[in-house]
Design an enzyme around this catalytic site. Structure first.
Site, PDB file in Angstrom:
ATOM      1  N   GLU A  36      -4.515  14.551  -3.722  1.00  0.00           N
ATOM      2  CA  GLU A  36      -4.183  13.650  -2.607  1.00  0.00           C
ATOM      3  C   GLU A  36      -4.415  14.398  -1.296  1.00  0.00           C
ATOM      4  O   GLU A  36      -3.904  15.505  -1.111  1.00  0.00           O
ATOM      5  CB  GLU A  36      -2.732  13.184  -2.697  1.00  0.00           C
ATOM      6  CG  GLU A  36      -2.220  12.417  -1.489  1.00  0.00           C
ATOM      7  CD  GLU A  36      -3.078  11.196  -1.140  1.00  0.00           C
ATOM      8  OE1 GLU A  36      -3.514  11.100   0.023  1.00  0.00           O
ATOM      9  OE2 GLU A  36      -3.309  10.367  -2.031  1.00  0.00           O
ATOM     10  N   MET A  41       1.137  10.429   2.187  1.00  0.00           N
ATOM     11  CA  MET A  41       0.793   9.281   1.358  1.00  0.00           C
ATOM     12  C   MET A  41       1.155   9.505  -0.105  1.00  0.00           C
ATOM     13  O   MET A  41       0.624   8.817  -0.989  1.00  0.00           O
ATOM     14  CB  MET A  41      -0.699   8.980   1.486  1.00  0.00           C
ATOM     15  CG  MET A  41      -1.092   8.451   2.851  1.00  0.00           C
ATOM     16  SD  MET A  41      -0.379   6.832   3.205  1.00  0.00           S
ATOM     17  CE  MET A  41      -1.450   5.808   2.204  1.00  0.00           C
ATOM     18  N   GLY A  43       2.556   8.824  -3.346  1.00  0.00           N
ATOM     19  CA  GLY A  43       3.019   7.546  -3.876  1.00  0.00           C
ATOM     20  C   GLY A  43       2.108   6.397  -3.511  1.00  0.00           C
ATOM     21  O   GLY A  43       2.231   5.309  -4.070  1.00  0.00           O
ATOM     22  N   GLY A  44       1.203   6.606  -2.549  1.00  0.00           N
ATOM     23  CA  GLY A  44       0.235   5.575  -2.213  1.00  0.00           C
ATOM     24  C   GLY A  44       0.584   4.771  -0.974  1.00  0.00           C
ATOM     25  O   GLY A  44       1.664   4.891  -0.390  1.00  0.00           O
ATOM     26  N   CYS A  46       1.170   1.547  -0.603  1.00  0.00           N
ATOM     27  CA  CYS A  46       2.174   0.490  -0.732  1.00  0.00           C
ATOM     28  C   CYS A  46       3.549   0.946  -0.266  1.00  0.00           C
ATOM     29  O   CYS A  46       4.216   0.250   0.490  1.00  0.00           O
ATOM     30  CB  CYS A  46       2.232   0.001  -2.178  1.00  0.00           C
ATOM     31  SG  CYS A  46       3.489  -1.264  -2.450  1.00  0.00           S
ATOM     32  N   HIS A 430      20.846 -23.736 -11.796  1.00  0.00           N
ATOM     33  CA  HIS A 430      21.272 -24.441 -10.591  1.00  0.00           C
ATOM     34  C   HIS A 430      22.306 -23.556  -9.887  1.00  0.00           C
ATOM     35  O   HIS A 430      23.296 -23.164 -10.500  1.00  0.00           O
ATOM     36  CB  HIS A 430      21.921 -25.771 -10.993  1.00  0.00           C
ATOM     37  CG  HIS A 430      22.304 -26.640  -9.833  1.00  0.00           C
ATOM     38  ND1 HIS A 430      21.378 -27.262  -9.029  1.00  0.00           N
ATOM     39  CD2 HIS A 430      23.524 -26.978  -9.354  1.00  0.00           C
ATOM     40  CE1 HIS A 430      22.014 -27.961  -8.113  1.00  0.00           C
ATOM     41  NE2 HIS A 430      23.306 -27.807  -8.283  1.00  0.00           N
TER      42      HIS A 430
END
Length: 445
Positions: A36, A41, A43-44, A46, A430
């Site tokens: 990486e 970053m 974990g990416g 997202c 419900h």
């Protein structure tokens, strides 16, 4: 000095598909190396700059009251965002700690399945039996004169804006542009959205009108059919006029972030720079796959996760998964209330000459679904498109409370061949938003 590191699997990029595959392969006893280039970053995208932090900001903006000072509230929201990201970043590091060899640095291919990384002053060369490229994408640059001015932002940089802009111009009306537009309107900015085409142009007119109505309720001005030609220190210049701005957000799509040296590895890219893959996500190079945004597919974290499944089936299983298996993939734009869609619109179904039945109803008139009334959010519309001959659901759109949950159920029904009548007669909790299916689909009888 150069060191060589052999691996069974090399993953380049810490995104969803790659990190999940790295962990799974390590658990299966494989020697896994993950490279990486950006420590921030882990974990990416997202968890660090995209899905999760932006949705946290969307929620914060929706919760602000008129009594909350805009500047103070925004600053607190950004601090909370950063604290959340720090926790997620650390948790993702812990997931791979002691299981996967993590190398921080930029990978460059120097041969087939072989990359070089400059890490901590030394050159490391990693050679692997299998390579998965998961390097993702980045916001598209503004690409106009003045696009590099300090007050011009991407969807990443605006998350750390110094002060609340009194006037924000958002260029682009896709999911990212609309989410940030409503977010900053909630924080207290005067927001204008500029789009060169028709906003939500693929959607049916009634659904589109519902979303645009909520944007208008939020105080957002939407301008269609204009092209941005220049950004100045105080305005955005377009083919349709000049719009004053204290800050500008360009949300006009994303571009690939491919590793360097692809030619040395025999990896072919497509016209737009994304790595070319087949339906099993194999690149042109033997035993090299590409997952996530970099392969040019739909840019969603859940698609990256499915990319992981496709590659894992080949590396760790007996194969059999393919992109061709994907049907009824839902999407959500996280507005307040959110807008979700899956399958065909009424417009698309009629253009295909299908024999269809259509039911559409404003959320406020869905008597059998009281949940929106209990939470004070009755705006929106629900719409279903059903094959009149087979009773199969062809498409579903829902702009309203909990749409991201309801659309998942409908998408599953579409994949499993559950009929409209079976959904109509389902026994749902419900109060829940799923109850809308009882009434909406009952309109088709």
């Amino acid at each position: 000095m150069t060191h060589t590191l052999p691996a069974d699997l090399l993953v380049i990029g810490w995104g969803k598909g790659g990190k999940t595959l790295a962990g799974k392969a390590a658990a299966a006893g494989r020697r896994v190396v993950l490279v990486e280039r950006d420590p921030g970053m882990a974990g990416g995208a997202c968890i660090n700059v995209a899905c999760i932090p932006t949705k946290a900001l969307v929620h914060s903006a929706a919760e602000r009251t008129p009594q909350d000072d805009p500047e103070t509230y925004l600053a607190e929201a950004l601090r909370n965002r950063d604290a959340l990201v720090d926790k997620l970043n650390a948790a993702n590091r812990d997931m791979l700690e002691g299981k996967v060899t993590v190398v921080m640095g930029e990978a460059e291919f120097v041969g087939p399945r072989r990359v070089a990384v400059e890490a901590e002053g030394e050159r490391l060369e990693i050679e692997a039996a299998a390579v998965v490229i998961n390097t993702g994408s980045a916001p598209r640059p503004a690409g106009v004169p003045g696009g590099d001015l300090p007050h011009v932002h991407t969807s990443i940089s605006i998350q750390h804006i110094d002060a609340l802009p009194a006037r924000l111009v958002v260029v682009g009306a896709g999911a990212v542009g609309l989410e940030f537009a409503q977010m900053f309107a909630g924080f207290g900015s005067e927001v204008t959205v500029l789009n060169r085409g028709r906003v939500l142009g693929r959607e049916d007119d009634d659904v589109r009108a519902s979303v645009l109505g909520v944007l208008a309720d939020s105080g957002i001005t939407v301008v269609e059919g204009v092209e941005v030609t220049e950004v100045t220190e105080t305005a955005v210049v377009t083919t349709g006029g000049v719009f004053e701005a204290d800050a500008v957000l360009f949300a006009t799509g994303r571009v690939p972030m491919a590793p360097r040296g692809l030619e040395a590895a025999g990896i072919v890219v497509g016209d737009k720079g994304f790595i070319a893959v087949d339906d099993e996500l194999r690149t042109s190079a033997e035993n090299v796959w590409a997952v996530g945004d970099i392969n040019g597919g739909p840019q969603f974290t859940y698609i990256s996760l499915d990319d992981y499944r496709i590659v894992a089936a080949q590396l760790l299983g007996d194969g059999g998964r393919s992109r061709a298996d994907r049907v009824a993939v839902p999407t959500t734009t996280f507005l307040t209330p959110p807008f979700s869609q899956v399958g065909l619109t009424e417009k698309a179904a009629r253009e295909q000459g299908l024999n269809i039945k259509v039911a559409a109803k404003p959320v406020a008139k869905l008597a059998m679904m009281p949940r929106p009334k209990t939470v004070g959010e009755t705006r929106g519309i629900a719409k279903a498109v059903v094959d009149a001959d087979t009773d199969q659901v062809l498409g579903f759109a829902y702009h309203g409370v909990d749409s991201q949950e309801v659309v998942n159920l409908v998408a599953l029904a579409m994949r499993a061949g559950v009929t409209s009548s079976e959904l109509r007669d389902g026994i749902w909790v419900h109060l829940s938003s799923t109850e809308l299916l009882n009434e909406l689909l009952g309109e088709l009888a």
